[in-house]
Design a protein around this motif. Structure first.
Motif, PDB file in Angstrom:
ATOM      1  N   LEU A 109      -0.409   4.016  16.085  1.00 22.20           N
ATOM      2  CA  LEU A 109       0.449   4.875  15.268  1.00 22.20           C
ATOM      3  C   LEU A 109       0.485   6.306  15.806  1.00 22.20           C
ATOM      4  O   LEU A 109       0.977   7.218  15.148  1.00 22.20           O
ATOM      5  N   THR A 110       0.016   6.530  17.014  1.00 20.56           N
ATOM      6  CA  THR A 110       0.020   7.886  17.567  1.00 20.56           C
ATOM      7  C   THR A 110       1.436   8.381  17.852  1.00 20.56           C
ATOM      8  O   THR A 110       1.659   9.588  17.943  1.00 20.56           O
ATOM      9  N   SER A 111       2.394   7.462  17.957  1.00 25.04           N
ATOM     10  CA  SER A 111       3.778   7.880  18.217  1.00 25.04           C
ATOM     11  C   SER A 111       4.325   8.746  17.094  1.00 25.04           C
ATOM     12  O   SER A 111       5.190   9.597  17.323  1.00 25.04           O
ATOM     13  N   VAL A 112       3.812   8.562  15.869  1.00 23.40           N
ATOM     14  CA  VAL A 112       4.265   9.378  14.745  1.00 23.40           C
ATOM     15  C   VAL A 112       3.880  10.839  14.956  1.00 23.40           C
ATOM     16  O   VAL A 112       4.616  11.756  14.583  1.00 23.40           O
ATOM     17  N   LEU A 113       2.720  11.063  15.595  1.00 20.75           N
ATOM     18  CA  LEU A 113       2.274  12.438  15.840  1.00 20.75           C
ATOM     19  C   LEU A 113       3.125  13.130  16.884  1.00 20.75           C
ATOM     20  O   LEU A 113       3.173  14.362  16.936  1.00 20.75           O
ATOM     21  N   GLU A 114       3.793  12.344  17.720  1.00 23.71           N
ATOM     22  CA  GLU A 114       4.571  12.909  18.823  1.00 23.71           C
ATOM     23  C   GLU A 114       6.019  13.208  18.446  1.00 23.71           C
ATOM     24  O   GLU A 114       6.784  13.689  19.278  1.00 23.71           O
ATOM     25  N   ARG A 115       6.401  12.932  17.205  1.00 24.44           N
ATOM     26  CA  ARG A 115       7.793  13.147  16.801  1.00 24.44           C
ATOM     27  C   ARG A 115       8.122  14.627  16.613  1.00 24.44           C
ATOM     28  O   ARG A 115       9.269  15.018  16.603  1.00 24.44           O
ATOM     29  N   GLY A 116       7.118  15.431  16.438  1.00 25.10           N
ATOM     30  CA  GLY A 116       7.343  16.859  16.242  1.00 25.10           C
ATOM     31  C   GLY A 116       6.139  17.628  16.735  1.00 25.10           C
ATOM     32  O   GLY A 116       5.248  17.086  17.404  1.00 25.10           O
ATOM     33  N   VAL A 123       8.823   7.934   2.845  1.00 25.52           N
ATOM     34  CA  VAL A 123      10.193   7.555   3.184  1.00 25.52           C
ATOM     35  C   VAL A 123      10.541   7.867   4.637  1.00 25.52           C
ATOM     36  O   VAL A 123      11.461   7.264   5.211  1.00 25.52           O
ATOM     37  N   LEU A 124       9.812   8.802   5.270  1.00 23.70           N
ATOM     38  CA  LEU A 124      10.101   9.155   6.659  1.00 23.70           C
ATOM     39  C   LEU A 124       9.430   8.209   7.646  1.00 23.70           C
ATOM     40  O   LEU A 124       9.548   8.399   8.855  1.00 23.70           O
ATOM     41  N   LEU A 159      -0.971  16.078  13.071  1.00 23.74           N
ATOM     42  CA  LEU A 159      -1.486  15.477  11.839  1.00 23.74           C
ATOM     43  C   LEU A 159      -0.878  16.088  10.592  1.00 23.74           C
ATOM     44  O   LEU A 159      -0.976  15.508   9.502  1.00 23.74           O
ATOM     45  N   ASP A 160      -0.257  17.254  10.729  1.00 23.24           N
ATOM     46  CA  ASP A 160       0.388  17.904   9.586  1.00 23.24           C
ATOM     47  C   ASP A 160       1.844  17.487   9.424  1.00 23.24           C
ATOM     48  O   ASP A 160       2.596  18.104   8.665  1.00 23.24           O
ATOM     49  N   THR A 161       2.253  16.443  10.123  1.00 23.18           N
ATOM     50  CA  THR A 161       3.607  15.912   9.982  1.00 23.18           C
ATOM     51  C   THR A 161       3.804  15.343   8.582  1.00 23.18           C
ATOM     52  O   THR A 161       2.974  14.563   8.093  1.00 23.18           O
ATOM     53  N   GLN A 162       4.898  15.735   7.950  1.00 19.44           N
ATOM     54  CA  GLN A 162       5.192  15.258   6.600  1.00 19.44           C
ATOM     55  C   GLN A 162       5.685  13.810   6.645  1.00 19.44           C
ATOM     56  O   GLN A 162       6.417  13.425   7.563  1.00 19.44           O
ATOM     57  N   VAL A 163       5.288  13.026   5.645  1.00 19.67           N
ATOM     58  CA  VAL A 163       5.709  11.619   5.586  1.00 19.67           C
ATOM     59  C   VAL A 163       6.770  11.389   4.521  1.00 19.67           C
ATOM     60  O   VAL A 163       7.337  10.301   4.427  1.00 19.67           O
ATOM     61  N   ALA A 219       0.840  -1.204   0.000  1.00 17.22           N
ATOM     62  CA  ALA A 219       0.000   0.000   0.000  1.00 17.22           C
ATOM     63  C   ALA A 219       0.871   1.248   0.000  1.00 17.22           C
ATOM     64  O   ALA A 219       1.712   1.429   0.881  1.00 17.22           O
ATOM     65  N   PRO A 220       0.697   2.120  -0.987  1.00 21.43           N
ATOM     66  CA  PRO A 220       1.541   3.310  -1.065  1.00 21.43           C
ATOM     67  C   PRO A 220       1.133   4.363  -0.042  1.00 21.43           C
ATOM     68  O   PRO A 220      -0.027   4.463   0.354  1.00 21.43           O
ATOM     69  N   VAL A 221       2.118   5.113   0.400  1.00 19.72           N
ATOM     70  CA  VAL A 221       1.871   6.298   1.219  1.00 19.72           C
ATOM     71  C   VAL A 221       2.137   7.497   0.332  1.00 19.72           C
ATOM     72  O   VAL A 221       3.207   7.621  -0.271  1.00 19.72           O
ATOM     73  N   LEU A 222       1.171   8.389   0.224  1.00 16.45           N
ATOM     74  CA  LEU A 222       1.299   9.520  -0.674  1.00 16.45           C
ATOM     75  C   LEU A 222       2.146  10.614  -0.055  1.00 16.45           C
ATOM     76  O   LEU A 222       2.087  10.851   1.168  1.00 16.45           O
ATOM     77  N   ALA A 223       2.945  11.285  -0.874  1.00 11.89           N
ATOM     78  CA  ALA A 223       3.722  12.416  -0.388  1.00 11.89           C
ATOM     79  C   ALA A 223       2.759  13.464   0.168  1.00 11.89           C
ATOM     80  O   ALA A 223       1.735  13.775  -0.423  1.00 11.89           O
ATOM     81  N   GLY A 224       3.091  14.010   1.328  1.00  7.40           N
ATOM     82  CA  GLY A 224       2.217  14.982   1.983  1.00  7.40           C
ATOM     83  C   GLY A 224       2.228  14.742   3.474  1.00  7.40           C
ATOM     84  O   GLY A 224       3.218  14.276   4.043  1.00  7.40           O
ATOM     85  N   THR A 225       1.128  15.049   4.118  1.00  4.47           N
ATOM     86  CA  THR A 225       1.034  14.918   5.567  1.00  4.47           C
ATOM     87  C   THR A 225       0.277  13.643   5.942  1.00  4.47           C
ATOM     88  O   THR A 225      -0.325  12.977   5.098  1.00  4.47           O
ATOM     89  N   ILE A 226       0.314  13.355   7.231  1.00  9.87           N
ATOM     90  CA  ILE A 226      -0.455  12.207   7.733  1.00  9.87           C
ATOM     91  C   ILE A 226      -1.940  12.430   7.484  1.00  9.87           C
ATOM     92  O   ILE A 226      -2.664  11.521   7.075  1.00  9.87           O
ATOM     93  N   ARG A 227      -2.403  13.670   7.700  1.00 10.46           N
ATOM     94  CA  ARG A 227      -3.817  13.962   7.451  1.00 10.46           C
ATOM     95  C   ARG A 227      -4.174  13.740   5.982  1.00 10.46           C
ATOM     96  O   ARG A 227      -5.223  13.162   5.672  1.00 10.46           O
TER      97      ARG A 227
END
Length: 589
Positions: A466-473, A486-487, A477-481, A434-442
């Motif tokens: 997967l809430t740990s991803v939101l806590e990285r910065g 790749v992130l 929800l606007d965290t870039q992937v 399953a691909p993850v699209l470039a952009g944010t988590i939202r």
């Protein structure tokens, strides 16, 4: 366009009046008479002509950009509606090239073609009339020179168009090669293949260079023709005209006016010759764009298919009461992926003759008379060795492809009679990779449910751990992937794709190896989340790890595109040798 054409005609009229005023000025000077307002009128005409030219240029450029914009919109809309089989056969980079570089060339049709031709024809005709009135003999000599140059340009125009098509094709090859290398850069680096990829791209770059030289060699003949025609015409008019002035057939004022009209005649001709290269390049690009535009979209022809289908419940009525509660049913489905198309512009490179011959000997049929049903509110698992046709079954449910024979039905209705958008709105599908699209988590979460709130998004992220991803910065929800996610780790990307499907919560969920990249803890959390959202929903799961599906309501075992067993885990261990072997190898027996 109408305004530009009017301005072009007005500018041409202003230019055509100038030789007449010049002739009048020379006559008055020769006769020692006052010039009056003639000089002011002449200067005004020059200024007006310049202003009209500037406004026309701006409007032309703006219109050209609008044409490029509308072409890109139409091309992208058609491209994203093409059947999946077209994407199987075509290179991504070549499709991107058509949206980028090919559409840009369309600007030349307007900025250097259509409007210039309209204004140029008016100026050319006006100049011819003026020259005919002044001296038909000089006009005849001029027309002979101009006609010869036109014949040469017309004969070369097709060569330029063909060369341009080849050049754009090579640019597409180059874009595809660059896209391939960049999208796989980590694998390329890890394999020590960086230099080999550079050399491969160099080959495509040189191909584009060679095709570009073909265009340059053809246009190199066209471009100077206007200059040569101008010089030869000017020398002929100057020589013959001077003789006629000396003999008293013409006056100096008439000769000067004739020469000015000559310049007015040659200038649009020169613009036309110069536009031949640009317009033919644009027409070559237009051919590549039209190739995609004219391809049938995914929905075209659906109504014809639906009209041929029975109005009944697609065979379910005859299956007995046990099947009337089937949410998804396969009935004697036969399917083979489309054969590779012949090599053509933008298509994947053809196989070498030996490989093609070997492929012709291979039976490409993937599913052979597959029949099973998945009941509402139950979990159905598809298991079997790689290549058994499991992922193809999910693709047929989504109608990425249509069956060759047999039928696939949803709630008793053949999927081919359903609108694809309506069908897919009822299905949640998580691909194997399953691909993850470039952009944010939202951006990734709301792809199938744009009206989802932030609380909805956080809820499904918590469900898949997967809430740990939101806590990285601090962006939440606007965290870039990153590009292709790749992130994120492989497991995080998989969980994000599943969260996207859980957020939409459709009646039918299709999961293709959805837990293959997860550790034991996250797999358990994810199974709990899926179980919670799957309540009263139909779930079809593909899994190689039988431990994840042993508690399914039904397990369908596939081998070589055929169903070899259907039942629960305990039933299949007793009745189906293939399943028993799979279970033994995974220590489940």
């Amino acid at each position: 366009m109408v305004v530009v054409i009017v301005l072009s005609l007005a500018g041409s009229a202003a230019s055509l009046l100038q030789p007449l005023l010049v002739s009048r000025v020379i006559s008055l000077v020769q006769n020692s008479k006052p010039l009056g307002m003639l000089v002011v009128a002449l200067v005004a005409l020059v200024v007006i002509s310049g202003v009209l030219s500037g406004v026309q240029h701006y409007l032309l450029q703006r219109t050209g950009e609008a044409v490029v914009l509308s072409s890109r919109r139409r091309l992208v809309a058609r491209m994203l509606h093409l059947p999946i089989s077209e994407f199987d056969a075509r290179r991504t980079g070549d499709l991107v090239s058509r949206v980028g570089s090919d559409t840009t060339l369309l600007r030349a049709v307007l900025t250097q073609g259509l409007v210039d031709a309209i204004g140029g024809v008016f100026t050319f005709a006006g100049a011819i009339v003026g020259m005919a009135i002044i001296d038909p003999v000089l006009l005849g000599l001029t027309v002979i020179v101009v006609a010869a140059s036109v014949v040469v340009v017309v004969s070369l125009s097709r060569r330029i168009r063909v060369a341009s098509q080849r050049a754009q094709r090579k640019v597409g090859d180059l874009t595809a090669a660059v896209e391939r290398a960049i999208s796989s850069i980590r694998t390329v680096r890890a394999s020590g293949a960086t230099e080999r990829e550079i050399r491969a791209i160099d080959v495509d770059s040189e191909g584009a260079y060679d095709r570009g030289l073909e265009v340059a060699s053809a246009s190199a003949v066209v471009v100077p023709i206007a200059s040569v025609a101008m010089q030869v015409s000017f020398l002929v008019v100057l020589g013959v005209g001077g003789f006629r002035v000396a003999s008293g057939a013409d006056t100096i004022a008439q000769l000067v006016s004739f020469i000015l009209f000559l310049f007015l005649m040659i200038m649009p001709l020169g613009n036309a010759f110069g536009a031949v290269t640009s317009v033919n390049s644009a027409l070559g690009a237009l051919g590549r764009i039209q190739e995609i535009i004219e391809l049938p979209s995914e929905k075209e022809g659906d109504s014809a298919i639906a009209a041929d289908l029975p109005v009944s419940r697609s065979g379910l009525d005859s299956q007995g009461d046990d099947d009337t509660d089937a949410a998804v049913r396969f009935d004697s489905v036969q399917f083979a992926y489309p054969a590779a198309p012949p090599a053509d512009d933008g298509l994947l490179p053809p196989l070498d003759p030996e490989a093609a011959a070997r492929r012709d000997d291979i039976d490409l049929t993937v599913l052979r008379g597959v029949s099973f049903s998945a009941r509402r509110g139950q979990r159905t698992a598809l298991v079997g060795p790689s290549g058994a046709g499991k992922s193809t079954i999910l693709a047929l449910i989504e109608r990425f492809y249509d069956v060759d024979s047999g039928g696939v039905s949803i709630d008793g209705v053949d999927v081919r009679s359903l609108d694809r958008d309506d069908l897919r709105a009822r299905i949640g599908y998580v691909e194997q990779d399953a691909p993850v699209l470039a952009g944010t988590i939202r951006d990734n979460l709301v792809l199938s449910r744009p009206d989802a709130t932030d609380d909805d998004c956080r809820r499904v992220l918590e469900a898949v751990n997967l809430t740990s991803v939101l806590e990285r910065g601090s962006h939440g929800l606007d965290t870039q992937v990153g590009e292709d996610g790749v992130l994120l780790s492989g497991g995080e990307k998989q969980r994000l794709a599943i969260a996207r499907t859980l957020l939409a919560a459709p009646p039918i969920l299709l999961l293709d190896e959805s837990t293959s990249s997860l550790d034991g803890i996250n797999e358990q959390r994810l199974r709990e989340a899926i179980d919670a959202v799957a309540e009263n929903r139909t779930l079809i799961v593909i899994a190689h790890r039988l431990s994840t599906v042993v508690d399914s309501d039904q397990i369908v075992v596939l081998e070589h595109g055929q169903v070899v067993g259907v039942g629960t885990h305990s039933e299949l261990v007793k009745t189906t040798p293939l399943y028993r072997d799979l279970a033994k190898h995974q220590l489940l027996v």
